[in-house]
Design a protein around this motif. Structure first.
Motif, PDB file in Angstrom:
ATOM      1  N   LYS A 116       0.830  -1.209   0.000  1.00 25.22           N
ATOM      2  CA  LYS A 116       0.000   0.000   0.000  1.00 25.22           C
ATOM      3  C   LYS A 116       0.865   1.260   0.000  1.00 25.22           C
ATOM      4  CE  LYS A 116      -4.433  -1.333   1.737  1.00 25.22           C
ATOM      5  NZ  LYS A 116      -5.519  -1.009   2.630  1.00 25.22           N
ATOM      6  N   ILE A 117       1.964   1.228   0.718  1.00 27.79           N
ATOM      7  CA  ILE A 117       2.856   2.391   0.750  1.00 27.79           C
ATOM      8  C   ILE A 117       3.457   2.624  -0.633  1.00 27.79           C
ATOM      9  CG2 ILE A 117       5.026   3.279   1.696  1.00 27.79           C
ATOM     10  CD1 ILE A 117       4.254   1.847   4.329  1.00 27.79           C
ATOM     11  N   ALA A 118       3.902   1.559  -1.293  1.00 26.08           N
ATOM     12  CA  ALA A 118       4.479   1.687  -2.642  1.00 26.08           C
ATOM     13  C   ALA A 118       3.438   2.187  -3.632  1.00 26.08           C
ATOM     14  CB  ALA A 118       5.055   0.346  -3.097  1.00 26.08           C
ATOM     15  N   LEU A 119       2.220   1.665  -3.560  1.00 27.84           N
ATOM     16  CA  LEU A 119       1.159   2.133  -4.465  1.00 27.84           C
ATOM     17  C   LEU A 119       0.852   3.617  -4.250  1.00 27.84           C
ATOM     18  CD1 LEU A 119      -1.332  -0.863  -4.473  1.00 27.84           C
ATOM     19  CD2 LEU A 119      -0.005  -0.017  -6.397  1.00 27.84           C
ATOM     20  N   ALA A 120       0.787   4.033  -2.998  1.00 29.73           N
ATOM     21  CA  ALA A 120       0.535   5.445  -2.706  1.00 29.73           C
ATOM     22  C   ALA A 120       1.671   6.322  -3.227  1.00 29.73           C
ATOM     23  CB  ALA A 120       0.358   5.650  -1.202  1.00 29.73           C
ATOM     24  N   PHE A 121       2.916   5.871  -3.062  1.00 31.83           N
ATOM     25  CA  PHE A 121       4.065   6.625  -3.544  1.00 31.83           C
ATOM     26  C   PHE A 121       4.021   6.800  -5.060  1.00 31.83           C
ATOM     27  CE2 PHE A 121       8.369   6.482  -5.356  1.00 31.83           C
ATOM     28  CZ  PHE A 121       8.860   7.690  -4.872  1.00 31.83           C
ATOM     29  N   LEU A 126       3.062   9.843 -10.046  1.00 31.60           N
ATOM     30  CA  LEU A 126       2.380   9.962 -11.342  1.00 31.60           C
ATOM     31  C   LEU A 126       1.525  11.229 -11.390  1.00 31.60           C
ATOM     32  CD1 LEU A 126       1.705   8.697 -14.098  1.00 31.60           C
ATOM     33  CD2 LEU A 126      -0.178   7.508 -12.952  1.00 31.60           C
ATOM     34  N   SER A 127       0.842  11.537 -10.296  1.00 34.12           N
ATOM     35  CA  SER A 127       0.021  12.749 -10.241  1.00 34.12           C
ATOM     36  C   SER A 127       0.870  14.010 -10.377  1.00 34.12           C
ATOM     37  CB  SER A 127      -0.762  12.806  -8.926  1.00 34.12           C
ATOM     38  OG  SER A 127      -1.655  11.739  -8.835  1.00 34.12           O
ATOM     39  N   ILE A 128       2.028  14.020  -9.718  1.00 33.22           N
ATOM     40  CA  ILE A 128       2.916  15.187  -9.798  1.00 33.22           C
ATOM     41  C   ILE A 128       3.398  15.391 -11.233  1.00 33.22           C
ATOM     42  CG2 ILE A 128       5.215  16.032  -9.139  1.00 33.22           C
ATOM     43  CD1 ILE A 128       4.685  14.749  -6.360  1.00 33.22           C
ATOM     44  N   PHE A 129       3.845  14.324 -11.895  1.00 38.64           N
ATOM     45  CA  PHE A 129       4.315  14.445 -13.279  1.00 38.64           C
ATOM     46  C   PHE A 129       3.191  14.846 -14.233  1.00 38.64           C
ATOM     47  CE2 PHE A 129       7.930  11.610 -11.964  1.00 38.64           C
ATOM     48  CZ  PHE A 129       8.900  12.583 -12.128  1.00 38.64           C
ATOM     49  N   THR A 130       1.998  14.290 -14.025  1.00 38.09           N
ATOM     50  CA  THR A 130       0.856  14.635 -14.877  1.00 38.09           C
ATOM     51  C   THR A 130       0.480  16.101 -14.717  1.00 38.09           C
ATOM     52  OG1 THR A 130       0.019  12.370 -14.706  1.00 38.09           O
ATOM     53  CG2 THR A 130      -1.531  14.050 -15.430  1.00 38.09           C
ATOM     54  N   MET A 131       0.410  16.590 -13.498  1.00 34.43           N
ATOM     55  CA  MET A 131       0.068  18.000 -13.267  1.00 34.43           C
ATOM     56  C   MET A 131       1.165  18.926 -13.806  1.00 34.43           C
ATOM     57  SD  MET A 131      -2.858  18.379 -12.248  1.00 34.43           S
ATOM     58  CE  MET A 131      -3.116  19.908 -11.423  1.00 34.43           C
ATOM     59  N   GLY A 132       2.436  18.534 -13.645  1.00 35.85           N
ATOM     60  CA  GLY A 132       3.530  19.341 -14.197  1.00 35.85           C
ATOM     61  C   GLY A 132       3.437  19.445 -15.709  1.00 35.85           C
ATOM     62  N   ALA A 133       3.133  18.335 -16.369  1.00 40.50           N
ATOM     63  CA  ALA A 133       2.990  18.351 -17.836  1.00 40.50           C
ATOM     64  C   ALA A 133       1.820  19.225 -18.254  1.00 40.50           C
ATOM     65  CB  ALA A 133       2.813  16.923 -18.353  1.00 40.50           C
ATOM     66  N   ARG A 134       0.719  19.147 -17.540  1.00 38.05           N
ATOM     67  CA  ARG A 134      -0.452  19.988 -17.874  1.00 38.05           C
ATOM     68  C   ARG A 134      -0.153  21.469 -17.660  1.00 38.05           C
ATOM     69  NH1 ARG A 134      -5.773  16.810 -15.574  1.00 38.05           N
ATOM     70  NH2 ARG A 134      -5.602  15.024 -16.983  1.00 38.05           N
TER      71      ARG A 134
END
Length: 141
Positions: A116-121, A126-134
């Motif tokens: 669960k910790i790895a999935l959350a990380f 992924l969210s940080i990279f996606t928002m940065g690209a947007r």
């Protein structure tokens, strides 16, 4: 199949059968299912605590009508009634903590789930990279 995961799927032919299914799944949330049997060793007692999840769905319905294939429904007098039901559910539990009771008092030790910790990380990454690209795309326009 994993002993901590149970799927119950069966025909629900009546409301009583649906209530029986609901009671079987609700047993997963009982204190006996959440807290394990105490294990004693010398002056210490250890109890496991689990997280329990239950999901359930069932339905029952019926209807009636006349046979529309006849040319004159009033003359045919053919009518019918039908009903059906179904249901299912799943129950799952997993250990989340160990309670240790000894001469110095009680202590609760959480059980850490590395998956669960790895999935959350990775989800956060992924969210940080996606928002940065947007944001970069929006600044270019």
């Amino acid at each position: 199949m994993n002993k901590d995961f149970e799927i119950i799927a069966e025909k629900v032919s009546s409301q009583d059968k649906g209530n029986e299914l609901l009671e079987r799944l609700a047993d997963v949330g009982s204190p006996g299912a959440v807290f394990g049997e105490p294990v004693e060793s010398g002056e210490y007692t250890v109890i496991t605590a689990s997280e329990a999840r239950v999901s359930l769905g069932f339905g029952y319905g019926g209807g009636w009508g006349t046979d529309s294939s006849e040319k004159d429904e009033a003359e045919s007098g053919t009518s019918g009634f039908g009903s059906a039901g179904g249901g299912g559910g799943a129950a799952m539990s997993r250990p989340v903590a160990i309670i240790e009771i000894g001469p110095n008092g009680a202590r609760v030790e959480p059980i850490i789930d590395p998956t669960k910790i790895a999935l959350a990380f990775f989800t956060t990454l992924l969210s940080i990279f996606t928002m940065g690209a947007r944001m970069r795309r929006a600044l270019r326009q």
